[in-house]
Scaffold this motif. Sequence first.
Motif, PDB file in Angstrom:
ATOM      1  N   ALA A  11       0.847  -1.185   0.000  1.00 40.26           N
ATOM      2  CA  ALA A  11       0.000   0.000   0.000  1.00 40.26           C
ATOM      3  C   ALA A  11       0.884   1.237   0.000  1.00 40.26           C
ATOM      4  N   ASP A  12       0.306   2.352  -0.384  1.00 44.75           N
ATOM      5  CA  ASP A  12       0.978   3.634  -0.254  1.00 44.75           C
ATOM      6  C   ASP A  12       0.505   4.281   1.040  1.00 44.75           C
ATOM      7  N   LEU A  13       1.432   4.847   1.781  1.00 43.76           N
ATOM      8  CA  LEU A  13       1.118   5.483   3.061  1.00 43.76           C
ATOM      9  C   LEU A  13       1.357   6.983   2.959  1.00 43.76           C
ATOM     10  N   VAL A  14       0.297   7.760   3.110  1.00 46.50           N
ATOM     11  CA  VAL A  14       0.372   9.216   3.041  1.00 46.50           C
ATOM     12  C   VAL A  14       0.665   9.769   4.431  1.00 46.50           C
ATOM     13  N   LEU A  15       1.730  10.572   4.525  1.00 47.23           N
ATOM     14  CA  LEU A  15       2.153  11.160   5.789  1.00 47.23           C
ATOM     15  C   LEU A  15       2.231  12.678   5.643  1.00 47.23           C
ATOM     16  N   PRO A  16       1.161  13.417   5.978  1.00 48.68           N
ATOM     17  CA  PRO A  16       1.227  14.876   5.929  1.00 48.68           C
ATOM     18  C   PRO A  16       2.253  15.385   6.926  1.00 48.68           C
ATOM     19  N   CYS A  17       3.079  16.323   6.511  1.00 53.03           N
ATOM     20  CA  CYS A  17       4.237  16.698   7.335  1.00 53.03           C
ATOM     21  C   CYS A  17       4.436  18.209   7.365  1.00 53.03           C
ATOM     22  N   LEU A  18       4.534  18.746   8.580  1.00 51.98           N
ATOM     23  CA  LEU A  18       4.897  20.148   8.774  1.00 51.98           C
ATOM     24  C   LEU A  18       5.832  20.225   9.976  1.00 51.98           C
ATOM     25  N   ASP A  19       7.118  20.373   9.705  1.00 57.01           N
ATOM     26  CA  ASP A  19       8.137  20.478  10.743  1.00 57.01           C
ATOM     27  C   ASP A  19       8.122  19.271  11.683  1.00 57.01           C
ATOM     28  N   GLU A  20       8.391  18.108  11.118  1.00 55.78           N
ATOM     29  CA  GLU A  20       8.412  16.870  11.905  1.00 55.78           C
ATOM     30  C   GLU A  20       9.785  16.190  11.824  1.00 55.78           C
ATOM     31  N   ALA A  21      10.844  16.979  11.761  1.00 59.14           N
ATOM     32  CA  ALA A  21      12.196  16.419  11.629  1.00 59.14           C
ATOM     33  C   ALA A  21      12.522  15.449  12.757  1.00 59.14           C
ATOM     34  N   GLU A  22      12.090  15.758  13.959  1.00 62.29           N
ATOM     35  CA  GLU A  22      12.399  14.920  15.116  1.00 62.29           C
ATOM     36  C   GLU A  22      11.698  13.565  15.036  1.00 62.29           C
ATOM     37  N   ALA A  23      10.474  13.549  14.531  1.00 66.39           N
ATOM     38  CA  ALA A  23       9.674  12.324  14.525  1.00 66.39           C
ATOM     39  C   ALA A  23       9.928  11.440  13.313  1.00 66.39           C
ATOM     40  N   LEU A  24      10.367  12.017  12.211  1.00 66.74           N
ATOM     41  CA  LEU A  24      10.447  11.279  10.951  1.00 66.74           C
ATOM     42  C   LEU A  24      11.259   9.983  11.004  1.00 66.74           C
ATOM     43  N   ILE A 193      -6.355   1.632  18.428  1.00 68.09           N
ATOM     44  CA  ILE A 193      -4.902   1.753  18.237  1.00 68.09           C
ATOM     45  C   ILE A 193      -4.329   2.522  19.428  1.00 68.09           C
ATOM     46  N   PRO A 194      -3.111   2.213  19.843  1.00 68.14           N
ATOM     47  CA  PRO A 194      -2.478   2.976  20.924  1.00 68.14           C
ATOM     48  C   PRO A 194      -2.177   4.403  20.457  1.00 68.14           C
ATOM     49  N   TYR A 195      -2.426   5.365  21.337  1.00 69.12           N
ATOM     50  CA  TYR A 195      -2.133   6.767  21.046  1.00 69.12           C
ATOM     51  C   TYR A 195      -0.979   7.184  21.938  1.00 69.12           C
ATOM     52  N   LEU A 196       0.136   7.535  21.326  1.00 68.67           N
ATOM     53  CA  LEU A 196       1.386   7.788  22.032  1.00 68.67           C
ATOM     54  C   LEU A 196       1.665   9.284  22.160  1.00 68.67           C
ATOM     55  N   PRO A 197       2.565   9.672  23.044  1.00 67.89           N
ATOM     56  CA  PRO A 197       2.942  11.088  23.137  1.00 67.89           C
ATOM     57  C   PRO A 197       3.535  11.545  21.812  1.00 67.89           C
ATOM     58  N   ARG A 198       3.004  12.619  21.272  1.00 70.57           N
ATOM     59  CA  ARG A 198       3.490  13.102  19.991  1.00 70.57           C
ATOM     60  C   ARG A 198       4.816  13.843  20.160  1.00 70.57           C
ATOM     61  N   SER A 199       5.543  13.947  19.067  1.00 74.52           N
ATOM     62  CA  SER A 199       6.776  14.710  19.043  1.00 74.52           C
ATOM     63  C   SER A 199       6.438  16.156  18.670  1.00 74.52           C
ATOM     64  N   GLY A 200       6.805  17.100  19.510  1.00 75.96           N
ATOM     65  CA  GLY A 200       6.503  18.498  19.219  1.00 75.96           C
ATOM     66  C   GLY A 200       5.075  18.856  19.579  1.00 75.96           C
ATOM     67  N   LYS A 201       4.657  20.051  19.186  1.00 78.56           N
ATOM     68  CA  LYS A 201       3.335  20.569  19.515  1.00 78.56           C
ATOM     69  C   LYS A 201       2.392  20.441  18.338  1.00 78.56           C
ATOM     70  N   SER A 202       1.160  20.039  18.630  1.00 78.98           N
ATOM     71  CA  SER A 202       0.173  19.878  17.572  1.00 78.98           C
ATOM     72  C   SER A 202      -0.112  21.202  16.880  1.00 78.98           C
ATOM     73  N   LYS A 203      -0.216  21.150  15.540  1.00 74.94           N
ATOM     74  CA  LYS A 203      -0.533  22.357  14.774  1.00 74.94           C
ATOM     75  C   LYS A 203      -2.033  22.624  14.747  1.00 74.94           C
ATOM     76  N   VAL A 204      -2.830  21.609  15.117  1.00 75.26           N
ATOM     77  CA  VAL A 204      -4.284  21.736  15.029  1.00 75.26           C
ATOM     78  C   VAL A 204      -4.916  21.803  16.402  1.00 75.26           C
ATOM     79  N   THR A 205      -4.691  20.771  17.237  1.00 71.05           N
ATOM     80  CA  THR A 205      -5.386  20.691  18.516  1.00 71.05           C
ATOM     81  C   THR A 205      -4.475  20.942  19.704  1.00 71.05           C
ATOM     82  N   GLY A 206      -3.345  21.596  19.489  1.00 73.17           N
ATOM     83  CA  GLY A 206      -2.437  21.869  20.588  1.00 73.17           C
ATOM     84  C   GLY A 206      -2.927  22.973  21.503  1.00 73.17           C
ATOM     85  N   THR A 207      -3.906  23.756  21.061  1.00 71.49           N
ATOM     86  CA  THR A 207      -4.456  24.840  21.864  1.00 71.49           C
ATOM     87  C   THR A 207      -5.969  24.852  21.725  1.00 71.49           C
ATOM     88  N   TRP A 208      -6.630  25.548  22.659  1.00 74.10           N
ATOM     89  CA  TRP A 208      -8.085  25.695  22.547  1.00 74.10           C
ATOM     90  C   TRP A 208      -8.446  26.412  21.243  1.00 74.10           C
TER      91      TRP A 208
END
Length: 238
Positions: A11-24, A193-208
């Motif tokens: 399969a092809d896996l789509v990974l949207p990416c914005l400043d994820e150097a640490e997690a990649l 699925i297990p939900y793990l601590p993300r790397s960095g701050k969320s661009k969408v739901t990181g704040t109210w």
Amino acid sequence: MTSSACGPLRADLVLPCLDEAEALPWVLARVPAGWRAIVVDNGSTDGSADIARGLGATVVHETRRGFGAACHAGLLAARTELVCFCDCDASMDPGLLAPMAERVAAGETDLLLGRRRPQERGVWPAHARAGNLALARMLRRRTGLRLHDLGPMRVARREALLGLELTDRRSGYPLQMVVRAADAGWRVTETDIPYLPRSGKSKVTGTWRGTWHAVRDMRRVLAEPPGTRRSPAEGVSA
């Protein structure tokens, strides 16, 4: 198409990416063997695209900012029958997509979503959970689907997804996919699925504020009148 009948499922896996150097590095190391990782760089300034390319991923550049814009660019770049989506922040293990893809390939379901189960306290902030719960309730009223989560990890057939003619290019994209799939009579299901601590701050739901903007986008999607959509078997040509 199953691994037992036709060899290992690909399969092809789509990974949207914005400043994820640490997690990649971790994310790409977890991609199932034989799959193509499509990292859609959405304007990163931390070298994410170069890191992804160096680790063997296919890199697509999407200049229009927005989660939906990145996801859709990846869908258009995909070529396999099955397409998977996953966040690129190390909060979800891409390796879990292999058994999910098997279920779609076997015809068990048409769109399979990963229901996030936090593994640590604080992984899923209260405001993000509240927004997700509200949207799940609105989705149930709109479509009848009894889902608990509208998370980004998911699997479906590429041609069928293109047939949904998705138009949202911001936070509403994942929800619009589910709504239009339901309108088309797709079988939409979820698996834990297990939900793990993300790397960095969320661009969408990181704040109210980010959560509110996401909910606003999704409310607009829910207000769309039901339309005639192709079934998963019909699809479209790219």
